[in-house]
Design a protein around this motif. Structure first.
Motif, PDB file in Angstrom:
ATOM      1  N   ALA A 143      69.563   8.701  -8.578  1.00  0.00           N
ATOM      2  CA  ALA A 143      68.311   8.364  -9.039  1.00  0.00           C
ATOM      3  C   ALA A 143      68.392   7.146  -9.730  1.00  0.00           C
ATOM      4  O   ALA A 143      67.582   6.216  -9.618  1.00  0.00           O
ATOM      5  CB  ALA A 143      67.686   9.342 -10.036  1.00  0.00           C
ATOM      6  N   VAL A 144      69.526   6.855 -10.433  1.00  0.00           N
ATOM      7  CA  VAL A 144      69.762   5.465 -11.228  1.00  0.00           C
ATOM      8  C   VAL A 144      69.947   4.534 -10.105  1.00  0.00           C
ATOM      9  O   VAL A 144      69.558   3.371 -10.307  1.00  0.00           O
ATOM     10  CB  VAL A 144      70.890   5.722 -12.141  1.00  0.00           C
ATOM     11  N   ALA A 145      70.656   4.721  -9.034  1.00  0.00           N
ATOM     12  CA  ALA A 145      70.508   3.888  -8.063  1.00  0.00           C
ATOM     13  C   ALA A 145      69.445   3.432  -7.394  1.00  0.00           C
ATOM     14  O   ALA A 145      69.289   2.366  -7.084  1.00  0.00           O
ATOM     15  CB  ALA A 145      71.696   4.255  -6.841  1.00  0.00           C
ATOM     16  N   ALA A 148      67.607   1.175  -9.585  1.00  0.00           N
ATOM     17  CA  ALA A 148      68.270  -0.112  -9.641  1.00  0.00           C
ATOM     18  C   ALA A 148      67.664  -1.250  -8.393  1.00  0.00           C
ATOM     19  O   ALA A 148      67.311  -2.102  -8.401  1.00  0.00           O
ATOM     20  CB  ALA A 148      69.470  -0.157  -9.446  1.00  0.00           C
ATOM     21  N   CYS A 149      67.547  -0.193  -7.444  1.00  0.00           N
ATOM     22  CA  CYS A 149      67.066  -0.977  -6.067  1.00  0.00           C
ATOM     23  C   CYS A 149      65.458  -1.125  -6.249  1.00  0.00           C
ATOM     24  O   CYS A 149      65.039  -2.243  -5.596  1.00  0.00           O
ATOM     25  CB  CYS A 149      67.131  -0.110  -4.632  1.00  0.00           C
ATOM     26  N   LEU A 150      64.622  -0.344  -6.970  1.00  0.00           N
ATOM     27  CA  LEU A 150      63.235  -0.761  -7.316  1.00  0.00           C
ATOM     28  C   LEU A 150      63.219  -1.830  -8.169  1.00  0.00           C
ATOM     29  O   LEU A 150      62.263  -2.809  -7.712  1.00  0.00           O
ATOM     30  CB  LEU A 150      62.787   0.623  -8.003  1.00  0.00           C
ATOM     31  N   ALA A 151      64.061  -1.951  -9.113  1.00  0.00           N
ATOM     32  CA  ALA A 151      64.005  -3.297  -9.932  1.00  0.00           C
ATOM     33  C   ALA A 151      64.450  -4.541  -8.859  1.00  0.00           C
ATOM     34  O   ALA A 151      63.836  -5.507  -9.064  1.00  0.00           O
ATOM     35  CB  ALA A 151      65.094  -3.121 -10.909  1.00  0.00           C
ATOM     36  N   GLY A 152      65.514  -4.426  -8.113  1.00  0.00           N
ATOM     37  CA  GLY A 152      65.899  -5.384  -7.074  1.00  0.00           C
ATOM     38  C   GLY A 152      64.802  -5.820  -6.224  1.00  0.00           C
ATOM     39  O   GLY A 152      64.273  -6.978  -6.127  1.00  0.00           O
ATOM     40  N   GLU A 153      63.836  -4.787  -5.783  1.00  0.00           N
ATOM     41  CA  GLU A 153      62.723  -5.188  -4.844  1.00  0.00           C
ATOM     42  C   GLU A 153      61.889  -5.780  -5.638  1.00  0.00           C
ATOM     43  O   GLU A 153      61.000  -6.831  -5.251  1.00  0.00           O
ATOM     44  CB  GLU A 153      62.288  -4.059  -3.998  1.00  0.00           C
ATOM     45  N   THR A 154      61.484  -5.342  -6.742  1.00  0.00           N
ATOM     46  CA  THR A 154      60.669  -5.939  -7.711  1.00  0.00           C
ATOM     47  C   THR A 154      60.717  -7.425  -7.937  1.00  0.00           C
ATOM     48  O   THR A 154      59.574  -8.103  -8.176  1.00  0.00           O
ATOM     49  CB  THR A 154      60.230  -5.213  -9.263  1.00  0.00           C
ATOM     50  N   ILE A 155      62.016  -7.507  -8.175  1.00  0.00           N
ATOM     51  CA  ILE A 155      62.435  -9.241  -8.617  1.00  0.00           C
ATOM     52  C   ILE A 155      62.380  -9.813  -7.444  1.00  0.00           C
ATOM     53  O   ILE A 155      61.807 -11.069  -7.663  1.00  0.00           O
ATOM     54  CB  ILE A 155      63.725  -9.173  -9.235  1.00  0.00           C
ATOM     55  N   ALA A 156      62.856  -9.409  -6.152  1.00  0.00           N
ATOM     56  CA  ALA A 156      62.561 -10.113  -4.920  1.00  0.00           C
ATOM     57  C   ALA A 156      61.197 -10.474  -4.558  1.00  0.00           C
ATOM     58  O   ALA A 156      60.822 -11.695  -4.270  1.00  0.00           O
ATOM     59  CB  ALA A 156      63.266  -9.524  -3.762  1.00  0.00           C
ATOM     60  N   ASP A 157      60.143  -9.585  -4.848  1.00  0.00           N
ATOM     61  CA  ASP A 157      58.951  -9.765  -4.406  1.00  0.00           C
ATOM     62  C   ASP A 157      58.376 -10.650  -5.465  1.00  0.00           C
ATOM     63  O   ASP A 157      57.421 -11.561  -5.115  1.00  0.00           O
ATOM     64  CB  ASP A 157      58.130  -8.443  -4.529  1.00  0.00           C
ATOM     65  N   GLN A 158      58.598 -10.467  -6.804  1.00  0.00           N
ATOM     66  CA  GLN A 158      57.952 -11.810  -7.795  1.00  0.00           C
ATOM     67  C   GLN A 158      58.453 -13.008  -7.450  1.00  0.00           C
ATOM     68  O   GLN A 158      57.761 -13.944  -7.611  1.00  0.00           O
ATOM     69  CB  GLN A 158      58.400 -11.210  -9.033  1.00  0.00           C
ATOM     70  N   GLN A 199      64.646  -0.368   2.246  1.00  0.00           N
ATOM     71  CA  GLN A 199      65.671   0.392   2.857  1.00  0.00           C
ATOM     72  C   GLN A 199      66.667   1.407   2.215  1.00  0.00           C
ATOM     73  O   GLN A 199      66.643   2.635   2.373  1.00  0.00           O
ATOM     74  CB  GLN A 199      66.092  -0.210   4.086  1.00  0.00           C
ATOM     75  N   ALA A 200      67.246   0.847   1.106  1.00  0.00           N
ATOM     76  CA  ALA A 200      68.342   1.425   0.235  1.00  0.00           C
ATOM     77  C   ALA A 200      67.575   2.612  -0.229  1.00  0.00           C
ATOM     78  O   ALA A 200      68.229   3.591  -0.424  1.00  0.00           O
ATOM     79  CB  ALA A 200      68.770   0.385  -0.562  1.00  0.00           C
ATOM     80  N   GLN A 201      66.375   2.335  -0.809  1.00  0.00           N
ATOM     81  CA  GLN A 201      65.479   3.365  -1.604  1.00  0.00           C
ATOM     82  C   GLN A 201      65.568   4.698  -0.926  1.00  0.00           C
ATOM     83  O   GLN A 201      65.737   6.010  -1.338  1.00  0.00           O
ATOM     84  CB  GLN A 201      64.272   2.905  -1.960  1.00  0.00           C
ATOM     85  N   TRP A 202      65.261   4.471   0.403  1.00  0.00           N
ATOM     86  CA  TRP A 202      64.981   5.495   1.426  1.00  0.00           C
ATOM     87  C   TRP A 202      66.212   6.335   1.883  1.00  0.00           C
ATOM     88  O   TRP A 202      66.267   7.483   1.945  1.00  0.00           O
ATOM     89  CB  TRP A 202      63.835   5.425   2.710  1.00  0.00           C
ATOM     90  N   TRP A 203      67.273   5.382   2.131  1.00  0.00           N
ATOM     91  CA  TRP A 203      68.502   6.343   2.139  1.00  0.00           C
ATOM     92  C   TRP A 203      68.810   7.111   0.849  1.00  0.00           C
ATOM     93  O   TRP A 203      69.631   7.981   1.277  1.00  0.00           O
ATOM     94  CB  TRP A 203      69.650   4.944   2.366  1.00  0.00           C
ATOM     95  N   LEU A 204      68.573   6.742  -0.254  1.00  0.00           N
ATOM     96  CA  LEU A 204      69.001   7.516  -1.323  1.00  0.00           C
ATOM     97  C   LEU A 204      68.364   8.391  -1.455  1.00  0.00           C
ATOM     98  O   LEU A 204      68.493   9.666  -1.980  1.00  0.00           O
ATOM     99  CB  LEU A 204      68.813   6.303  -2.845  1.00  0.00           C
ATOM    100  N   VAL A 205      66.956   8.405  -1.179  1.00  0.00           N
ATOM    101  CA  VAL A 205      65.984   9.520  -0.931  1.00  0.00           C
ATOM    102  C   VAL A 205      66.746  10.762  -0.038  1.00  0.00           C
ATOM    103  O   VAL A 205      66.777  11.927  -0.149  1.00  0.00           O
ATOM    104  CB  VAL A 205      64.710   9.593  -0.594  1.00  0.00           C
ATOM    105  N   PHE A 206      67.266  10.086   1.093  1.00  0.00           N
ATOM    106  CA  PHE A 206      67.894  11.037   1.929  1.00  0.00           C
ATOM    107  C   PHE A 206      69.159  11.859   1.371  1.00  0.00           C
ATOM    108  O   PHE A 206      69.646  12.875   1.563  1.00  0.00           O
ATOM    109  CB  PHE A 206      68.330  10.269   3.245  1.00  0.00           C
ATOM    110  N   LEU A 207      69.988  10.705   0.667  1.00  0.00           N
ATOM    111  CA  LEU A 207      71.062  11.461  -0.018  1.00  0.00           C
ATOM    112  C   LEU A 207      70.840  12.283  -1.075  1.00  0.00           C
ATOM    113  O   LEU A 207      71.646  13.394  -1.399  1.00  0.00           O
ATOM    114  CB  LEU A 207      71.905  10.387  -0.479  1.00  0.00           C
ATOM    115  N   ILE A 208      69.768  12.355  -1.766  1.00  0.00           N
ATOM    116  CA  ILE A 208      69.247  13.413  -2.703  1.00  0.00           C
ATOM    117  C   ILE A 208      68.948  14.675  -2.108  1.00  0.00           C
ATOM    118  O   ILE A 208      69.379  15.741  -2.392  1.00  0.00           O
ATOM    119  CB  ILE A 208      68.000  12.938  -3.429  1.00  0.00           C
ATOM    120  N   GLY A 209      68.514  14.624  -0.733  1.00  0.00           N
ATOM    121  CA  GLY A 209      68.576  16.016   0.082  1.00  0.00           C
ATOM    122  C   GLY A 209      69.660  16.411   0.373  1.00  0.00           C
ATOM    123  O   GLY A 209      69.825  17.568   0.557  1.00  0.00           O
ATOM    124  N   VAL A 210      70.737  15.404   0.747  1.00  0.00           N
ATOM    125  CA  VAL A 210      71.959  16.006   1.031  1.00  0.00           C
ATOM    126  C   VAL A 210      72.496  16.551  -0.054  1.00  0.00           C
ATOM    127  O   VAL A 210      73.177  17.733  -0.077  1.00  0.00           O
ATOM    128  CB  VAL A 210      72.712  14.792   1.396  1.00  0.00           C
TER     129      VAL A 210
END
Length: 278
Positions: A143-145, A148-158, A199-210
């Motif tokens: 979740a923390v990762a 972090a990716c959410l923040a990275g995408e926010t910064i890139a889009d800004q 993409q990284a965010q949805w790979w992390l969602v998959f890993l939460i399912g794992v």
């Protein structure tokens, strides 16, 4: 009905709505307009079937809700929800296809395939619903990762938004913008940092399912297909950009396409040499 069956009905309704609206309006970005909303609904359905009493499902719902809220804001401020806010790439593609070919592409790729991906990337929540185990340390780390990716995408889009606003001001003032595409900030380390973090965010969602199942599950298909979609989208987008800006070729030689990495230094002949953090 179980949670998955409810999601299938939502999927069918969304597909029908997107296709019908595209035919009636002759705009083909309706899937883009629901992209940030439908996954939130799917995960909410799975969390709701657990009575919003399962910690892992509630965590997934909160993370995906934040993802959706950020993406909705960014898409909206770029005019995506306004009439005529169609993705410019569809117009380019229409010009390369016969009308009947594009209509088949609209039905099977834009509408069906992309909506299948939107459903698949959320199905780790179905795994979590079927494996309601206690929230563990791995879930917290993931979740923390994700944040972090959410923040990275926010910064890139800004950064991209700031660049395009500056570019508009330069053009309005009668000056030729230089450079003509973003190359600073996170774009110094990746040509598409926002694509990477998405993409990284949805790979992390998959890993939460794992983490819930204690094993790798078939829901990896969602993350894989999303990555494949982004690879194709990146190649197509860059072909258009290169046609507009020949100097983009040098940027391609110097900077990693997706995964952020140190840029390579270009020699005087325009080729890239070595890796450097200059």
């Amino acid at each position: 009905m179980n949670a998955f069956q409810v999601c299938l009905w939502v999927f069918a309704g969304v597909c029908a709505g997107c296709w019908l609206l595209s035919v009636l309006t002759r705009e083909y970005s309706w899937v883009d307009r629901i992209w940030s909303v439908v996954p939130v609904a799917y995960v909410g359905i799975f969390a709701g079937h657990a009575g919003f009493a399962d910690a892992r499902l509630n965590l997934l719902f909160a993370l995906v809700f934040l993802w959706g809220a950020r993406l909705t804001f960014n898409y909206g401020r770029k005019g995506g929800y306004a009439p005529g806010g169609e993705d410019y790439r569809w117009a380019v593609l229409r010009g390369r296809m016969a009308r009947w070919q594009f209509q088949l592409f609209n039905l099977f790729f834009i509408t069906l395939y992309q909506n299948v991906i939107l459903l698949l990337i959320t199905l780790p929540a179905w795994i979590a619903l079927d494996h309601q185990t206690p929230l563990g340390a791995a879930d917290i780390v993931l979740a923390v990762a994700f944040l972090a990716c959410l923040a990275g995408e926010t910064i890139a889009d800004q950064q991209q938004w700031n660049f395009h606003q500056w570019k508009k001001r330069e053009t309005a003032a009668g000056r030729t913008p230089e450079p003509r595409f973003a190359q600073t900030g996170l774009f110094r380390f990746s040509r598409h940092p926002n694509f990477f973090f998405e993409q990284a965010q949805w790979w992390l969602v998959f890993l939460i399912g794992v983490s819930a199942a204690g094993a790798v599950t078939w829901t990896i298909a969602g993350a894989v297909l999303l990555t494949a979609l982004f690879i194709g989208s990146t190649i197509f987008t860059e072909s258009i950009t290169l046609g507009r800006y020949p100097e983009y070729a040098d940027y391609q030689r110097r900077v990693s396409p997706i995964v952020p990495w140190f840029p390579r230094r270009a020699d005087r002949r325009g080729s890239a040499v070595g890796s450097t953090s200059d």
